[in-house]
Each structure stands twice: as structure tokens, then as C-alpha cells.
Design an enzyme around this catalytic site. Sequence first.
Site, PDB file in Angstrom:
ATOM      1  N   LEU A 125      35.159  52.897  48.543  1.00 28.45           N
ATOM      2  CA  LEU A 125      34.284  51.745  48.804  1.00 28.45           C
ATOM      3  C   LEU A 125      33.285  52.096  49.913  1.00 28.45           C
ATOM      4  O   LEU A 125      32.096  51.831  49.803  1.00 28.45           O
ATOM      5  CB  LEU A 125      35.164  50.549  49.223  1.00 28.45           C
ATOM      6  CG  LEU A 125      34.466  49.231  49.531  1.00 28.45           C
ATOM      7  CD1 LEU A 125      33.811  48.647  48.280  1.00 28.45           C
ATOM      8  CD2 LEU A 125      35.488  48.206  50.086  1.00 28.45           C
ATOM      9  N   GLU A 127      30.746  53.733  52.649  1.00 29.65           N
ATOM     10  CA  GLU A 127      29.653  54.720  52.708  1.00 29.65           C
ATOM     11  C   GLU A 127      29.283  54.924  54.176  1.00 29.65           C
ATOM     12  O   GLU A 127      29.703  54.146  55.046  1.00 29.65           O
ATOM     13  CB  GLU A 127      28.439  54.218  51.919  1.00 29.65           C
ATOM     14  CG  GLU A 127      28.755  54.042  50.451  1.00 29.65           C
ATOM     15  CD  GLU A 127      27.534  53.651  49.610  1.00 29.65           C
ATOM     16  OE1 GLU A 127      26.411  53.580  50.167  1.00 29.65           O
ATOM     17  OE2 GLU A 127      27.726  53.434  48.415  1.00 29.65           O
ATOM     18  N   GLN A 339      55.521  56.059  76.693  1.00 31.68           N
ATOM     19  CA  GLN A 339      55.846  55.713  78.096  1.00 31.68           C
ATOM     20  C   GLN A 339      57.348  55.864  78.370  1.00 31.68           C
ATOM     21  O   GLN A 339      57.743  56.361  79.419  1.00 31.68           O
ATOM     22  CB  GLN A 339      55.382  54.271  78.357  1.00 31.68           C
ATOM     23  CG  GLN A 339      55.318  53.899  79.823  1.00 31.68           C
ATOM     24  CD  GLN A 339      54.191  54.626  80.562  1.00 31.68           C
ATOM     25  OE1 GLN A 339      53.261  55.112  79.942  1.00 31.68           O
ATOM     26  NE2 GLN A 339      54.308  54.728  81.870  1.00 31.68           N
ATOM     27  N   GLY A 342      58.264  59.269  79.122  1.00 30.84           N
ATOM     28  CA  GLY A 342      57.647  59.862  80.308  1.00 30.84           C
ATOM     29  C   GLY A 342      56.785  61.056  79.913  1.00 30.84           C
ATOM     30  O   GLY A 342      56.109  61.029  78.880  1.00 30.84           O
ATOM     31  N   GLU A 366      41.061  50.101  55.691  1.00 31.28           N
ATOM     32  CA  GLU A 366      41.254  48.934  54.801  1.00 31.28           C
ATOM     33  C   GLU A 366      40.885  47.617  55.487  1.00 31.28           C
ATOM     34  O   GLU A 366      41.567  46.604  55.337  1.00 31.28           O
ATOM     35  CB  GLU A 366      42.664  48.925  54.226  1.00 31.28           C
ATOM     36  CG  GLU A 366      42.817  50.087  53.264  1.00 31.28           C
ATOM     37  CD  GLU A 366      43.999  50.005  52.345  1.00 31.28           C
ATOM     38  OE1 GLU A 366      44.352  48.903  51.921  1.00 31.28           O
ATOM     39  OE2 GLU A 366      44.548  51.077  52.042  1.00 31.28           O
ATOM     40  N   GLY A 367      39.796  47.674  56.242  1.00 34.98           N
ATOM     41  CA  GLY A 367      39.328  46.501  56.982  1.00 34.98           C
ATOM     42  C   GLY A 367      39.846  46.567  58.391  1.00 34.98           C
ATOM     43  O   GLY A 367      41.063  46.534  58.618  1.00 34.98           O
ATOM     44  N   THR A 368      38.935  46.697  59.355  1.00 32.80           N
ATOM     45  CA  THR A 368      39.367  46.797  60.760  1.00 32.80           C
ATOM     46  C   THR A 368      40.105  45.511  61.148  1.00 32.80           C
ATOM     47  O   THR A 368      39.969  44.475  60.477  1.00 32.80           O
ATOM     48  CB  THR A 368      38.158  46.961  61.702  1.00 32.80           C
ATOM     49  OG1 THR A 368      37.365  45.757  61.614  1.00 32.80           O
ATOM     50  CG2 THR A 368      37.313  48.172  61.348  1.00 32.80           C
ATOM     51  N   GLU A 370      39.396  43.645  63.543  1.00 37.39           N
ATOM     52  CA  GLU A 370      38.421  42.583  63.861  1.00 37.39           C
ATOM     53  C   GLU A 370      38.115  41.811  62.564  1.00 37.39           C
ATOM     54  O   GLU A 370      38.056  40.575  62.555  1.00 37.39           O
ATOM     55  CB  GLU A 370      37.121  43.180  64.421  1.00 37.39           C
ATOM     56  CG  GLU A 370      37.212  43.698  65.852  1.00 37.39           C
ATOM     57  CD  GLU A 370      37.949  45.034  65.956  1.00 37.39           C
ATOM     58  OE1 GLU A 370      38.041  45.765  64.947  1.00 37.39           O
ATOM     59  OE2 GLU A 370      38.448  45.347  67.053  1.00 37.39           O
TER      60      GLU A 370
END
Length: 381
Positions: A125, A127, A339, A342, A366-368, A370
Site C-alpha cells: 500500500l 509509497e 532496565q 541493568g 500497519e498504521g502508526t 497516532e
Amino acid sequence: MPWEPLSDEQLEIRELVRTIARERIAPRAAEIDESHEFPWDVVELYREHGIFGLFFDEEHGGLGTGTLLSLVAIEEVSKVCATSGLILAVQDLGSLALKLAGTEEQKARFLPRLASGEVVAAYALTEAGSGSDSAAMRTTAKRDGDEYVLDGSKRFITNAEVAGLYTVFVKTDPEGGHAGISAFVVEAGTPGFEVSRLEPKMGISGSTTGELLFEGARVPAANRIGPEGDGFHIAMRVLDRSRPGVAAQGLGIAQGATDYALEYARTRETMGKPIAEHQLIAAKLADMETRCEAARGLLYRFARMVDEGAPEKELTKASAMAKLFCTDTAMDVTTEAVQVLGGYGYIREYPVERMMRDAKITQIYEGTNEIQRLVISRYMS
Ligand SMILES: Cc1cc2nc3c(=O)[nH]c(=O)nc-3n(C[C@H](O)[C@H](O)[C@H](O)COP(=O)(O)OP(=O)(O)OC[C@H]3O[C@@H](n4cnc5c(N)ncnc54)[C@H](O)[C@@H]3O)c2cc1C
């Protein structure tokens, strides 16, 4: 016995996938990451054990065991190797347009080869100039008799070069915006179609990510999926169902990191006791485990909605929520796992370093996340 959301039959199949993941894939994970080579041996393993069949109906050569089990399989594999989990997720992603909108003839022609794993799938999809804004795509297909001629390029396509079959979205009407997009199946080896570059990446290093170049590539009109102009609608329907595959990958990475950090914390001692008994570390581990379980709740709820036939319009929000929460969990939990270890957490010898790098992409593709938040906000009543 702990309470289980899966039936006995589902548990049996999960056990099979878990065993393959632990015994055959886990020992390869660091090597796959370091070599940056696509793990064909893992594909072979999936073929041998019929694992690709989990993503397909019986009439098309699959097992017909449903969405929940397919997501559980991605989760189990991703606990030990995110690249190998992605191979399963993208077999589904690359097949979904055919499953949802293909004709019976197209399904019969392509799906059995995908269900057996004879052919690896891809979904194209994005580009260079259109990721989140897919309607801005510029690749075109012009009708010429009983063929279409494709020109343009696609960017960041998972399984580029290794796939035998690509679901490609292009403009059949360049001025038509969303309504100008159509979907096609393009087979590897089509003259005028090639993979022009592969991208080096931060994580999921064994997975190929590449650019597809179309220069007068001729594709039979019989390979168009759905009517002309229906491509955007098909692409979005596919993503509603495939994003949970990325969610399952994220959840697997998060649980794998949690399990590893717990084991480490129980044996590493400071100030006279295992670090797991220091309250700050115990609290971290408890938060990591709780976040994984909450993520699993959202993911499995989505799977049940599909398996129990929930209306399609209800899937969008549930899918976006599962993708968002599972993958944010993957990033947060793997950072915490590093973490907990360590200095050792930062060293390649320990798998949480790889898991943290692998987790990042799940928030992007596949879509951020946001975009997931935008989608969810639109569906809030
Ligand atoms: C390893 C990898 C594998 C991939 N595999 C595939 C694949 O198999 N098939 C495929 O088609 N694509 C694939 N992609 C592409 C991926 O889906 C896109 O990169 C992603 O959707 C983001 O698009 P973009 O990179 O153009 O970012 P952009 O759309 O340019 O976004 C940049 C930033 O702006 C934010 N943003 C954009 N629009 C908005 C908005 N309206 N509101 C708020 N924030 C916004 C984004 O969230 C992001 O943070 C892959 C990418 C990678 C890196």
C-alpha cells in the site's frame, strides 16, 4: 490448573506452536537478527507443521480454526522471535484482500498455495510520498484490453523479494482520490516488476523491507480484486483484520521480554538478595505482567468478535484499540526489561536488547499509533 481462555482443542494447537517456537525458533532468533537474512528454515518449519493453515478456511486448504488461534500463534512465535512472528502476520495480511473481496475463481487459484506456505505473501500500500495518507499514492494501472499496465513504485514492503504473490494498491483513476484506487494480485516474475532496493533496519532484521518498481508491468484483468475504485475500501477492511496480527506480534515481544526479565531478576543478586525481591524491581515486573495481560484482553476480545460474527463496522475500533495498546505495551515493557537487566540489558548477548529494537516497528507499521488514536477517537460515541 490456571484459568484459560482457550478451549482444549485450541490449547493443543497452542502447545504445538509453543513447542516449535521454543525448541526450533528461539535458538535461531539471535542469528536471524545478526545475519539480516530471511529465515527460510522457519518458513519450512511452518510448512512442515501446517502452521500457515491456521490463517485459512478449510475450503481453501487451511485448518479453519479461526482468528483467535491465528493470533495466539503469532503471539507465541513473537515471544521468542519477532521476525518469525511477522512471517505469519504478513501471510495473513497479504492474503486478506483475496479472502474478503476475491472471486471464487481467484480464491481457488491463489489461497491454497498461501495456506500451504508454498508461496509467501506481501501487501503493498505504502509509497515514498504516501504512508498514513494512502489516498495520495501515485502508482497507476491503465487498462489495456484484458490486462492492466502498472507504473510507479511502492516503499517499505515487507517480504519484498521473498514473496511470490503481492497484493498491490494502485490508482486506476489518478484524479479520483480514495475512489480512484484499485487492488491487484501481482505475481513475482511478472515482466516490468522488480524489487529495486532493500532497507537496512533498526529491528526485525531477518524480515525483508523493500521497494517495488513497476515499469509497464502487465497484470491480467482477472487479477483485479473487487471492482475498479474499490481498492481503498478493501485496503481498510484488510487493515481492520490484520492490525491485530501486529498487536499479537507486539504482545508476544512484550511477554517474551517480561518472562526473560523475571527469570533474570530471580537469579541476579545485589545487596544480598535477588533483585526480584527489591520492591522497585518487583513493582516493575508486576506492571509489565499486568500490561501484557490487559493487552491480551483487548486482543482476544477482538478475535472473539470476529469468530462470533460481530458486524464488520464494529471491528474498526476494537482492532485499532488492540493494535494501539498491545504495541505501546511492547515498547514500554521491553524498555523496562532492559532496565531490569541493568548493563546486561544493553548488551547484544541478552535477548531483551533485540526485543526492544524489534518492538519499535510495531508502533509504526500497519498504521502508526497516532493514526490508531485518530481512528478510535472517530468511533467514540
Ligand atoms: C519495517 C517496515 C515494514 C513495513 N511494511 C509495510 C508493508 O508490508 N506494506 C505497506 O504497505 N507498508 C509497510 N510499511 C509502511 C508503514 O505502514 C508506514 O511507514 C506507516 O504507515 C507510516 O507512514 P509514513 O512512513 O509515510 O509516515 P507518515 O505518514 O509520513 O507519518 C509521519 C509521522 O506523522 C504522523 N502522522 C501522519 N499523519 C498524521 C495525522 N493525520 N495525524 C497525526 N499524526 C499523523 C505519523 O503518525 C508519524 O508519526 C512498513 C514500514 C516499515 C518501516
